[in-house]
Motif scaffolding. Structure first.
Motif, PDB file in Angstrom:
ATOM      1  N   GLU A 281       2.105  -5.442  32.530  1.00  0.00           N
ATOM      2  CA  GLU A 281       2.968  -4.418  33.110  1.00  0.00           C
ATOM      3  C   GLU A 281       2.289  -3.704  34.274  1.00  0.00           C
ATOM      4  O   GLU A 281       2.951  -3.228  35.196  1.00  0.00           O
ATOM      5  N   LEU A 282       0.961  -3.641  34.244  1.00  0.00           N
ATOM      6  CA  LEU A 282       0.213  -3.012  35.340  1.00  0.00           C
ATOM      7  C   LEU A 282       0.055  -3.936  36.546  1.00  0.00           C
ATOM      8  O   LEU A 282      -0.488  -3.525  37.570  1.00  0.00           O
ATOM      9  N   GLY A 283       0.488  -5.181  36.407  1.00  0.00           N
ATOM     10  CA  GLY A 283       0.331  -6.144  37.493  1.00  0.00           C
ATOM     11  C   GLY A 283      -0.998  -6.864  37.479  1.00  0.00           C
ATOM     12  O   GLY A 283      -1.304  -7.620  38.405  1.00  0.00           O
ATOM     13  N   LEU A 284      -1.790  -6.641  36.428  1.00  0.00           N
ATOM     14  CA  LEU A 284      -3.058  -7.361  36.264  1.00  0.00           C
ATOM     15  C   LEU A 284      -2.787  -8.480  35.265  1.00  0.00           C
ATOM     16  O   LEU A 284      -3.010  -8.342  34.059  1.00  0.00           O
ATOM     17  N   THR A 285      -2.301  -9.584  35.763  1.00  0.00           N
ATOM     18  CA  THR A 285      -1.766 -10.619  34.891  1.00  0.00           C
ATOM     19  C   THR A 285      -2.862 -11.320  34.101  1.00  0.00           C
ATOM     20  O   THR A 285      -3.973 -11.544  34.590  1.00  0.00           O
ATOM     21  N   CYS A 286      -2.518 -11.657  32.867  1.00  0.00           N
ATOM     22  CA  CYS A 286      -3.441 -12.453  32.052  1.00  0.00           C
ATOM     23  C   CYS A 286      -2.623 -13.345  31.124  1.00  0.00           C
ATOM     24  O   CYS A 286      -1.546 -12.960  30.673  1.00  0.00           O
ATOM     25  N   PHE A 287      -3.156 -14.543  30.899  1.00  0.00           N
ATOM     26  CA  PHE A 287      -2.496 -15.425  29.949  1.00  0.00           C
ATOM     27  C   PHE A 287      -2.713 -14.858  28.548  1.00  0.00           C
ATOM     28  O   PHE A 287      -3.605 -14.030  28.326  1.00  0.00           O
ATOM     29  N   GLU A 288      -1.908 -15.283  27.604  1.00  0.00           N
ATOM     30  CA  GLU A 288      -2.019 -14.740  26.250  1.00  0.00           C
ATOM     31  C   GLU A 288      -3.159 -15.424  25.507  1.00  0.00           C
ATOM     32  O   GLU A 288      -3.101 -16.615  25.213  1.00  0.00           O
ATOM     33  N   PRO A 289      -4.227 -14.678  25.196  1.00  0.00           N
ATOM     34  CA  PRO A 289      -5.346 -15.279  24.465  1.00  0.00           C
ATOM     35  C   PRO A 289      -4.928 -15.607  23.039  1.00  0.00           C
ATOM     36  O   PRO A 289      -4.137 -14.887  22.434  1.00  0.00           O
TER      37      PRO A 289
END
Length: 365
Positions: A281-289
């Motif tokens: 939501e903050l725009g700091l994308t990460c794949f789902e660990p």
């Protein structure tokens, strides 16, 4: 600096379950303060092998194929020093735990870095493995579930790696310390459980993550008897034996600790979903660990390097995270964030990071 929120340390925020602590306390009350056998108490080795058979359908001989060590790190070091000859190449997927490369170099080996990619969920692919193998390749490190990315190799991914290795003599060090922190409906699969892989694999595991026993400093190695024999010699000369109190507490963990591990895994899973959603939501994308207790968000949108992001974040918002570049060059542009903290702790950190990102996005416009 006051009011710092740390999301930097990979350590459970749970206290070691009481029944396990009680077993350690009782060992002292009973005066059991002597050395253990070099390999570790046979009762503990039997329980480790029984636990592995129950959880992963892998059979090991407690007397000859199991070694109790002072943490998983000692087991990794001992395995490398016993297998690697000067000039041997060691394949190390990165980003990964910081010890593999220096321990390879200390053993006289040559680290060969395989840069895993976000588009592959930071899993090692068979194509990447094939491209890195040379006639000098001696050992492959498989660091899954992964620190710092949270990546997991499921059975189909491990089968593909095994297909590459079957025509080689390459040994495998499978660091499975986060095995019990695997999320979703499918449990962790040990690489040694893949057909034809047990005889070439040394499995490293321990009690720190699954049972919140980091300070007890206890790990173990499971593998072919000839290799465990040589690791035991090194352990005997360098360490003597793992702490007696820790071993007797670990017997209790192996016998009766599964419910504790399941509870902690459920709590981490809830925090995992919260923090992944928050960073996206903050725009700091990460794949789902899918494993461990870390996320590995991309911070390139801020225009900052990993080091600069972490330094400015702690200076401006008093939140500590770890630069992705600490885990290999390919970690640049990412940061490691641990969610082994309370919901309150994580929620406040997300609020501060949101303020930080808003300010730095404005700076890049």
């Amino acid at each position: 600096m006051e009011d710092v929120i740390s999301l930097s340390i990979g350590e459970p925020d749970f206290v070691t379950p009481w029944h396990i602590r009680q077993a350690g306390i009782q060992s002292l009350e009973d005066g059991k303060t002597w050395y253990s056998p070099n390999r570790g108490f046979i009762e503990l080795r039997e329980e480790i092998c029984r636990w592995f058979a129950h959880h992963y359908r892998l059979e090991y001989e407690p007397k000859t194929e199991c070694l109790v060590t002072v943490g998983g790190s000692e087991a990794i070091d001992g395995c490398m020093r016993c297998l690697i000859q000067p000039g041997d190449e060691v394949l190390i997927p990165q980003p990964s735990f910081v010890c593999y490369q220096p321990l390879t170099e200390m053993a006289g080996g040559v680290p060969v870095i395989i840069e895993t990619k976000a588009k592959n969920s930071f899993r090692l692919t068979p194509e990447e493995l094939k491209a890195a193998i040379t006639p000098k390749t001696k050992l492959l490190v498989l660091p899954y579930p992964n620190n710092p990315t949270g990546a997991v190799m499921r059975r189909e991914h491990l089968n593909a790696i095994a297909d590459v290795l079957r025509s080689t003599d390459i040994m495998v060090l499978s660091d499975e310390i986060y095995s019990e922190l695997t999320y979703g409906d499918t449990r962790h699969v040990s690489f040694a459980a893949i057909p034809d892989m047990k005889e070439r694999t040394i499995v490293i595991n321990g009690f720190s993550k699954a049972f919140a026993m980091t300070g007890w400093r206890l790990g173990y190695a499971l593998g072919p008897a000839p290799i465990i024999k040589q690791m035991t010699k090194l352990h005997q000369y360098a360490i003597m034996s793992a702490p007696t109190m820790s071993q007797l507490a670990a017997v209790e963990a192996m016998k009766n600790g599964d419910n504790d591990s399941a509870y902690m895994r459920e709590q981490y899973d809830m925090r995992r979903r919260l923090i992944v959603d928050g960073f996206n939501e903050l725009g700091l994308t990460c794949f789902e660990p899918e494993g461990a207790f870390y996320i590995f968000p991309c911070i390139r949108s801020t225009g900052l390097t990993s080091d600069d992001f972490c330094e400015k974040l702690i200076q401006e918002e008093h939140v500590a995270v770890v630069p992705g570049s600490a885990f290999g060059d390919c970690g640049e542009g990412f940061v490691r964030v641990s969610y082994s903290y309370s919901i309150k702790h994580i929620t406040e950190a997300l609020s501060r990071i949101g303020h930080f990102v808003q300010n730095h996005h404005a700076d890049t416009l």
